[in-house]
Design a protein around this motif. Sequence first.
Motif, PDB file in Angstrom:
ATOM      1  N   ARG A  12       0.819  -1.211   0.000  1.00 31.05           N
ATOM      2  CA  ARG A  12       0.000   0.000   0.000  1.00 31.05           C
ATOM      3  C   ARG A  12       0.849   1.256   0.000  1.00 31.05           C
ATOM      4  O   ARG A  12       0.425   2.285  -0.516  1.00 31.05           O
ATOM      5  N   ASP A  13       2.027   1.160   0.571  1.00 31.56           N
ATOM      6  CA  ASP A  13       2.930   2.295   0.626  1.00 31.56           C
ATOM      7  C   ASP A  13       4.159   1.946  -0.202  1.00 31.56           C
ATOM      8  O   ASP A  13       5.038   1.219   0.238  1.00 31.56           O
ATOM      9  N   ARG A  14       4.216   2.485  -1.410  1.00 28.89           N
ATOM     10  CA  ARG A  14       5.316   2.123  -2.300  1.00 28.89           C
ATOM     11  C   ARG A  14       6.669   2.556  -1.734  1.00 28.89           C
ATOM     12  O   ARG A  14       7.688   1.923  -2.006  1.00 28.89           O
ATOM     13  N   ASN A 138      17.377   1.307   6.173  1.00 30.43           N
ATOM     14  CA  ASN A 138      17.743   2.657   5.759  1.00 30.43           C
ATOM     15  C   ASN A 138      16.842   3.163   4.634  1.00 30.43           C
ATOM     16  O   ASN A 138      16.650   4.376   4.479  1.00 30.43           O
ATOM     17  N   LEU A 139      16.304   2.245   3.844  1.00 31.78           N
ATOM     18  CA  LEU A 139      15.370   2.608   2.782  1.00 31.78           C
ATOM     19  C   LEU A 139      13.958   2.833   3.301  1.00 31.78           C
ATOM     20  O   LEU A 139      13.087   3.276   2.546  1.00 31.78           O
ATOM     21  N   GLY A 140      13.722   2.506   4.571  1.00 27.40           N
ATOM     22  CA  GLY A 140      12.377   2.638   5.130  1.00 27.40           C
ATOM     23  C   GLY A 140      11.466   1.490   4.769  1.00 27.40           C
ATOM     24  O   GLY A 140      10.236   1.606   4.835  1.00 27.40           O
ATOM     25  N   CYS A 141      12.064   0.350   4.393  1.00 27.55           N
ATOM     26  CA  CYS A 141      11.269  -0.802   3.964  1.00 27.55           C
ATOM     27  C   CYS A 141      10.514  -1.431   5.126  1.00 27.55           C
ATOM     28  O   CYS A 141      11.067  -1.652   6.199  1.00 27.55           O
ATOM     29  N   ARG A 142       9.255  -1.731   4.883  1.00 26.48           N
ATOM     30  CA  ARG A 142       8.463  -2.533   5.818  1.00 26.48           C
ATOM     31  C   ARG A 142       7.902  -3.788   5.134  1.00 26.48           C
ATOM     32  O   ARG A 142       7.581  -4.760   5.795  1.00 26.48           O
ATOM     33  N   THR A 143       7.767  -3.718   3.803  1.00 28.90           N
ATOM     34  CA  THR A 143       7.244  -4.851   3.046  1.00 28.90           C
ATOM     35  C   THR A 143       8.272  -5.282   2.016  1.00 28.90           C
ATOM     36  O   THR A 143       8.728  -4.474   1.212  1.00 28.90           O
ATOM     37  N   LEU A 144       8.642  -6.569   2.038  1.00 29.73           N
ATOM     38  CA  LEU A 144       9.634  -7.104   1.124  1.00 29.73           C
ATOM     39  C   LEU A 144       8.953  -8.049   0.148  1.00 29.73           C
ATOM     40  O   LEU A 144       8.375  -9.064   0.541  1.00 29.73           O
ATOM     41  N   LEU A 145       9.017  -7.695  -1.118  1.00 33.98           N
ATOM     42  CA  LEU A 145       8.432  -8.485  -2.196  1.00 33.98           C
ATOM     43  C   LEU A 145       9.527  -9.391  -2.737  1.00 33.98           C
ATOM     44  O   LEU A 145      10.509  -8.914  -3.331  1.00 33.98           O
ATOM     45  N   LEU A 165      12.868 -10.883  10.937  1.00 39.80           N
ATOM     46  CA  LEU A 165      13.395  -9.535  11.159  1.00 39.80           C
ATOM     47  C   LEU A 165      12.305  -8.480  11.245  1.00 39.80           C
ATOM     48  O   LEU A 165      12.603  -7.299  11.432  1.00 39.80           O
ATOM     49  N   GLY A 166      11.048  -8.903  11.093  1.00 41.31           N
ATOM     50  CA  GLY A 166       9.944  -7.980  11.294  1.00 41.31           C
ATOM     51  C   GLY A 166       9.339  -7.389  10.039  1.00 41.31           C
ATOM     52  O   GLY A 166       8.431  -6.551  10.117  1.00 41.31           O
ATOM     53  N   TYR A 167       9.808  -7.809   8.859  1.00 40.84           N
ATOM     54  CA  TYR A 167       9.216  -7.333   7.617  1.00 40.84           C
ATOM     55  C   TYR A 167       7.966  -8.137   7.272  1.00 40.84           C
ATOM     56  O   TYR A 167       7.835  -9.298   7.670  1.00 40.84           O
TER      57      TYR A 167
END
Length: 222
Positions: A12-14, A138-145, A165-167
Amino acid sequence: MARTEHGPHDLRDRAATVLLTVECQRGVVGPESALPELAAVTRASGALTNIARLVAGAHEAGVQVVHAVAERRPDGRGASRNARLFRAAERLPVQQLAGTAAVRIADPVPVGDGDLVVRRLHGLSPLAGTGLDAVLRNLGCRTLLVTGVSANIAVPNAVFDAVNLGYTAVVPADAIAGVPADYTAAMVRHTLSLVATVTTTEEVLRSWRRRRRGGGPEVSPA
């Protein structure tokens, strides 16, 4: 294929999403692969084409792309030797040597100027001990595709490590491959679907197109 529910940040958040390609390098999935059976399945199944479509779509949508590459030094320093797989890899006719064509991203996967490449000399996972976790944070990633190969080893490793790791992990099931060909569907259904949002390439691309148009629901699990 088993259904899963959306995580709170699923695509949802690119700005908080990163597309990861795993070992999509010439020496693994290219025409001169060290693992010809895996390369053949990856191409015949359409997985490599779908990975290329996702990377191109990510570039267009402004989603960060990271390519995880497995390589080794010519002298083997730092390489793992604590499993049968590693010892067998040392004897393969095509070696994933740093700086050679074997570790370049395979066609038709496009590589953009803003893409990052994370290389590892050891282990089975693109996340464990590679510095990728720090890069993602550092990229602000929360969702890893997660896309790429193989569904036997590196892809599930990446998914498990991401979850630990929480993603939030998202797996387009038609953009990963393993051997034998029917193993991937079993791995997705019985294992990855328990810890990741399972979807398809088209659903991911559609969600990004919807966001550009400014509305509509996000990804539907497959």
